[in-house]
Design a protein around this motif. Structure first.
Motif, PDB file in Angstrom:
ATOM      1  N   ALA A 118      -0.968   3.801  15.273  1.00 14.82           N
ATOM      2  CA  ALA A 118      -0.586   4.639  14.123  1.00 14.82           C
ATOM      3  C   ALA A 118      -0.799   6.116  14.409  1.00 14.82           C
ATOM      4  CB  ALA A 118      -1.391   4.213  12.892  1.00 14.82           C
TER       5      ALA A 118
ATOM      6  N   PRO B 178      -9.492  -3.782  11.663  1.00 16.61           N
ATOM      7  CA  PRO B 178      -8.658  -4.547  10.719  1.00 16.61           C
ATOM      8  C   PRO B 178      -9.260  -5.916  10.427  1.00 16.61           C
ATOM      9  CG  PRO B 178      -7.364  -3.678  12.555  1.00 16.61           C
ATOM     10  CD  PRO B 178      -8.812  -3.501  12.901  1.00 16.61           C
ATOM     11  N   PHE B 179      -8.563  -6.646   9.553  1.00 14.14           N
ATOM     12  CA  PHE B 179      -9.088  -7.934   9.089  1.00 14.14           C
ATOM     13  C   PHE B 179      -8.577  -9.120   9.896  1.00 14.14           C
ATOM     14  CE2 PHE B 179     -11.133  -6.383   5.327  1.00 14.14           C
ATOM     15  CZ  PHE B 179     -10.427  -5.233   4.995  1.00 14.14           C
ATOM     16  N   ARG B 180      -7.289  -9.035  10.312  1.00 10.66           N
ATOM     17  CA  ARG B 180      -6.652 -10.248  10.851  1.00 10.66           C
ATOM     18  C   ARG B 180      -6.245 -10.114  12.303  1.00 10.66           C
ATOM     19  NH1 ARG B 180      -5.584  -9.355   5.757  1.00 10.66           N
ATOM     20  NH2 ARG B 180      -6.228 -10.951   4.291  1.00 10.66           N
ATOM     21  N   ASP B 181      -6.647  -9.009  12.927  1.00  5.65           N
ATOM     22  CA  ASP B 181      -6.404  -8.934  14.379  1.00  5.65           C
ATOM     23  C   ASP B 181      -7.309  -9.936  15.065  1.00  5.65           C
ATOM     24  OD1 ASP B 181      -5.664  -5.417  15.019  1.00  5.65           O
ATOM     25  OD2 ASP B 181      -4.720  -6.977  13.809  1.00  5.65           O
TER      26      ASP B 181
ATOM     27  N   ASN C  47       3.648  -0.116  12.914  1.00  8.42           N
ATOM     28  CA  ASN C  47       2.563  -1.076  13.090  1.00  8.42           C
ATOM     29  C   ASN C  47       2.283  -1.280  14.582  1.00  8.42           C
ATOM     30  OD1 ASN C  47       0.865  -2.623  11.225  1.00  8.42           O
ATOM     31  ND2 ASN C  47       1.610  -4.426  12.331  1.00  8.42           N
ATOM     32  N   ALA C  48       1.105  -1.878  14.867  1.00 12.93           N
ATOM     33  CA  ALA C  48       0.796  -2.128  16.289  1.00 12.93           C
ATOM     34  C   ALA C  48       1.733  -3.187  16.847  1.00 12.93           C
ATOM     35  CB  ALA C  48      -0.660  -2.559  16.444  1.00 12.93           C
TER      36      ALA C  48
ATOM     37  N   THR D 147      -0.176  -2.640   8.283  1.00  9.52           N
ATOM     38  CA  THR D 147      -0.513  -3.781   7.429  1.00  9.52           C
ATOM     39  C   THR D 147       0.191  -5.035   7.946  1.00  9.52           C
ATOM     40  OG1 THR D 147      -0.534  -4.656   5.162  1.00  9.52           O
ATOM     41  CG2 THR D 147       1.310  -3.191   5.749  1.00  9.52           C
ATOM     42  N   SER D 148      -0.526  -6.160   7.849  1.00  9.69           N
ATOM     43  CA  SER D 148      -0.013  -7.408   8.435  1.00  9.69           C
ATOM     44  C   SER D 148       1.028  -8.075   7.554  1.00  9.69           C
ATOM     45  CB  SER D 148      -1.184  -8.387   8.657  1.00  9.69           C
ATOM     46  OG  SER D 148      -1.799  -8.663   7.399  1.00  9.69           O
TER      47      SER D 148
ATOM     48  N   VAL E 212      -0.913 -10.255   2.615  1.00  8.82           N
ATOM     49  CA  VAL E 212      -1.562 -10.350   1.299  1.00  8.82           C
ATOM     50  C   VAL E 212      -0.644  -9.771   0.223  1.00  8.82           C
ATOM     51  CG1 VAL E 212      -3.554  -9.592  -0.070  1.00  8.82           C
ATOM     52  CG2 VAL E 212      -3.860 -10.268   2.311  1.00  8.82           C
TER      53      VAL E 212
ATOM     54  N   GLU F  11      -7.959   3.223  14.344  1.00 11.59           N
ATOM     55  CA  GLU F  11      -8.334   4.186  15.392  1.00 11.59           C
ATOM     56  C   GLU F  11      -9.433   5.131  14.924  1.00 11.59           C
ATOM     57  OE1 GLU F  11      -3.946   4.301  15.772  1.00 11.59           O
ATOM     58  OE2 GLU F  11      -4.443   5.392  17.601  1.00 11.59           O
TER      59      GLU F  11
ATOM     60  N   GLY G 177      -2.305  -0.007   5.309  1.00  4.24           N
ATOM     61  CA  GLY G 177      -3.273  -1.091   5.441  1.00  4.24           C
ATOM     62  C   GLY G 177      -4.308  -0.728   6.493  1.00  4.24           C
ATOM     63  N   ALA G 178      -5.118  -1.723   6.836  1.00  9.48           N
ATOM     64  CA  ALA G 178      -6.281  -1.495   7.707  1.00  9.48           C
ATOM     65  C   ALA G 178      -5.900  -0.867   9.048  1.00  9.48           C
ATOM     66  CB  ALA G 178      -7.003  -2.814   7.936  1.00  9.48           C
TER      67      ALA G 178
ATOM     68  N   HIS H 182      -6.700  -1.849  -3.814  1.00 10.82           N
ATOM     69  CA  HIS H 182      -7.782  -2.822  -3.608  1.00 10.82           C
ATOM     70  C   HIS H 182      -9.151  -2.203  -3.867  1.00 10.82           C
ATOM     71  CE1 HIS H 182      -5.034  -5.508  -0.923  1.00 10.82           C
ATOM     72  NE2 HIS H 182      -4.759  -5.602  -2.211  1.00 10.82           N
TER      73      HIS H 182
ATOM     74  N   GLN I 117      -4.063  -0.145   0.703  1.00  7.55           N
ATOM     75  CA  GLN I 117      -4.850  -1.370   0.515  1.00  7.55           C
ATOM     76  C   GLN I 117      -6.280  -1.141   0.993  1.00  7.55           C
ATOM     77  OE1 GLN I 117      -2.262  -5.070   1.620  1.00  7.55           O
ATOM     78  NE2 GLN I 117      -1.506  -3.367   2.860  1.00  7.55           N
TER      79      GLN I 117
ATOM     80  N   TRP J 151     -12.194 -10.892   9.283  1.00  5.87           N
ATOM     81  CA  TRP J 151     -12.216 -12.250   8.729  1.00  5.87           C
ATOM     82  C   TRP J 151     -12.317 -13.315   9.805  1.00  5.87           C
ATOM     83  CZ3 TRP J 151     -14.159 -10.493   4.930  1.00  5.87           C
ATOM     84  CH2 TRP J 151     -13.564  -9.737   3.922  1.00  5.87           C
TER      85      TRP J 151
HETATM   86  N1  APR Z   1      -2.041   1.226  14.624  1.00  6.11           N
HETATM   87  C1  APR Z   1      -1.132   0.589  13.857  1.00  6.11           C
HETATM   88  N2  APR Z   1      -1.289  -0.681  13.399  1.00  6.11           N
HETATM   89  C2  APR Z   1      -2.429  -1.309  13.747  1.00  6.11           C
HETATM   90  C3  APR Z   1      -3.434  -0.714  14.556  1.00  6.11           C
HETATM   91  C4  APR Z   1      -3.203   0.615  14.991  1.00  6.11           C
HETATM   92  N3  APR Z   1      -4.096   1.271  15.763  1.00  6.11           N
HETATM   93  N4  APR Z   1      -4.436  -1.612  14.727  1.00  6.11           N
HETATM   94  C5  APR Z   1      -4.080  -2.726  14.052  1.00  6.11           C
HETATM   95  N5  APR Z   1      -2.878  -2.557  13.471  1.00  6.11           N
HETATM   96  C6  APR Z   1      -2.123  -3.495  12.638  1.00  6.11           C
HETATM   97  C7  APR Z   1      -2.336  -4.946  13.004  1.00  6.11           C
HETATM   98  O1  APR Z   1      -1.384  -5.355  13.984  1.00  6.11           O
HETATM   99  C8  APR Z   1      -2.086  -5.642  11.655  1.00  6.11           C
HETATM  100  O2  APR Z   1      -0.714  -5.993  11.510  1.00  6.11           O
HETATM  101  O3  APR Z   1      -2.601  -3.343  11.325  1.00  6.11           O
HETATM  102  C9  APR Z   1      -2.439  -4.574  10.611  1.00  6.11           C
HETATM  103  C10 APR Z   1      -3.726  -4.874   9.887  1.00  6.11           C
HETATM  104  O4  APR Z   1      -3.558  -6.089   9.197  1.00  6.11           O
HETATM  105  P1  APR Z   1      -4.799  -6.708   8.392  1.00  6.11           P
HETATM  106  O5  APR Z   1      -6.008  -6.698   9.255  1.00  6.11           O
HETATM  107  O6  APR Z   1      -4.345  -7.986   7.790  1.00  6.11           O
HETATM  108  O7  APR Z   1      -5.065  -5.627   7.249  1.00  6.11           O
HETATM  109  P2  APR Z   1      -4.255  -5.432   5.913  1.00  6.11           P
HETATM  110  O8  APR Z   1      -2.819  -5.750   6.082  1.00  6.11           O
HETATM  111  O9  APR Z   1      -4.603  -4.084   5.414  1.00  6.11           O
HETATM  112  O10 APR Z   1      -4.924  -6.534   4.955  1.00  6.11           O
HETATM  113  C11 APR Z   1      -4.519  -6.529   3.593  1.00  6.11           C
HETATM  114  O11 APR Z   1      -6.229  -8.157   3.067  1.00  6.11           O
HETATM  115  O12 APR Z   1      -8.376  -8.935   3.340  1.00  6.11           O
HETATM  116  C12 APR Z   1      -7.548  -8.223   2.522  1.00  6.11           C
HETATM  117  O13 APR Z   1      -8.292  -6.600   1.000  1.00  6.11           O
HETATM  118  C13 APR Z   1      -8.042  -6.820   2.356  1.00  6.11           C
HETATM  119  O14 APR Z   1      -6.725  -4.828   1.999  1.00  6.11           O
HETATM  120  C14 APR Z   1      -6.872  -5.960   2.840  1.00  6.11           C
HETATM  121  C15 APR Z   1      -5.697  -6.891   2.722  1.00  6.11           C
END
Ligand code: APR
Length: 240
Positions: free
Chosen positions: A227, A27-30, A209-210, A184-185, A188, A22, A16-17, A116, A98, A35
Motif C-alpha cells: 500500500a 493484518p488478521f487473515r494473512d 491490495n497486496a 482489505t481481504s 467481512v 507497513e 482495511g488492515a 469497527h 475497518q 486470527w
Molecule cells: N499493502 C497492501 N495490502 C496488504 C498489505 C500491504 N502492505 N499487507 C497485507 N495486505 C492485504 C492482505 O493481502 C489482505 O487482503 O490486506 C488485507 C488484510 O485483510 P484482513 O487481515 O482480513 O483485514 P481486513 O480486511 O481489514 O479485516 C476486516 O475483520 O477481523 C475483522 O474487525 C476485523 O476490521 C477487521 C475485519
C-alpha cells in the motif's frame, strides 16, 4: 471503464488492515495473521468479554500499545493529502476504515469513519457512554462517566455486533463516483459488500491490495503491491 474521466467529485475509500501493515500493525487473515495466532471467538465477542473480561482487556491493551507505538506510512499520508486536494476542488474523499487504529488521523485525515470502532476510545457497558482511552483498561477501572466499576470495554465492534455509522456510509456510497478498496481481504460484511453496491451504481471500482482479495472479481481495476507504493501512485492520478 475509464476510472478517472470525468474528474471524480466524491471518492469513497474503504481501508482495511493492509493499509496499516507497513506501519507494523499486522493484518488478521494473512499467513501468521492475528486470527491465526489468537482465537477471535475468545477475544473479540461480547460473550468472551462477559466470560473473561481480564483476558479480553489484556488483548486489546496489547493492540492499543502497538497502535500508539506505530507511525503512519506513505499510504496514510497520501490519503490525507488526497482528502485535502479533493476538497480544494470542491470534491470529497469519504474515508471509511475497518481499522481501529488512529493512523489515518495521525497522518492528517480530517474525516475518518471508523465502522469497527476505535482502540483509543473506551465504552461503558453500564451507561453506554464513550470516553478517550489512550492507555490500558483494567477490570478494576471505574467508568469516568458513571463511576460503575468493571464495566469499561474497548469501543471496538466485536463479532456479532452492529458496525458503526452505517447510515452515513450508505449515504456516501450513494453519492460516490469512484470506489477504492485498500488493504482489505473482502472477508467481512457489510464492508465486503460495498464494492457490489458501487458496481450496481455503475461507478468505477479499484482494489489496491497486496494480492487479489476474496471479492477481487468485483473490481474494474486492481493494483497489487504494498500500500505504501500503490496508494500514493494511484491517488496521484486522481489529483494531478
Ligand atoms: N499493502 C497492501 N495490502 C496488504 C498489505 C500491504 N502492505 N499487507 C497485507 N495486505 C492485504 C492482505 O493481502 C489482505 O487482503 O490486506 C488485507 C488484510 O485483510 P484482513 O487481515 O482480513 O483485514 P481486513 O480486511 O481489514 O479485516 C476486516 O475483520 O477481523 C475483522 O474487525 C476485523 O476490521 C477487521 C475485519
Amino acid at each position: 471503464m475509464p476510472l478517472r474521466a470525468p474528474f471524480p467529485k466524491t471518492v469513497f475509500v474503504l481501508t482495511g488492515a493492509g493499509v496499516s501493515a507497513e506501519s507494523g500493525l499486522g493484518p488478521f487473515r494473512d499467513r501468521g495473521g492475528m486470527w491465526a495466532r489468537f482465537d477471535p471467538m475468545r477475544l473479540a465477542t461480547p460473550e468472551a468479554f462477559a466470560a473473561d473480561p481480564g483476558t479480553v482487556l489484556d488483548f486489546y491493551n496489547l493492540r492499543r500499545r502497538g497502535a500508539v507505538a506505530a507511525a503512519p506510512n506513505p499510504a496514510h499520508v497520501a490519503l490525507a493529502q488526497a482528502e485535502a486536494a479533493l476538497a480544494e476542488r470542491g470534491g470529497r474523499l469519504f474515508l471509511c476504515t475497518q481499522n481501529v487504529d488512529d493512523l489515518h488521523e495521525r497522518a492528517g485525515s480530517r474525516a475518518v469513519v471508523h465502522m469497527h470502532g476505535e482502540l483509543l476510545k473506551g465504552r461503558c457497558t453500564a451507561c453506554a457512554g464513550t470516553f478517550p482511552c489512550p492507555g490500558d483498561l483494567d477490570v478494576a477501572d471505574a467508568c469516568p462517566l458513571c463511576s460503575a466499576v468493571g464495566t469499561s470495554r474497548p469501543d471496538v465492534v466485536w463479532f456479532g455486533e452492529m458496525p458503526h455509522h452505517l447510515d452515513a456510509i450508505q449515504a456516501a456510497l450513494s453519492a460516490a463516483d469512484l470506489f477504492v478498496a485498500i488493504g482489505t481481504s473482502g472477508a467481512v460484511y457489510p464492508a465486503a459488500g460495498y464494492v457490489r453496491l458501487a458496481q450496481a451504481r455503475n461507478i468505477p471500482t479499484c482494489e489496491l491490495n497486496a494480492e487479489p482479495s476474496d471479492n477481487a472479481n468485483a473490481f474494474d481495476e486492481a493494483r497489487y503491491g504494498p500500500a505504501s507504493e500503490t496508494v500514493p501512485a494511484f491517488l496521484a492520478t486522481l489529483t494531478s
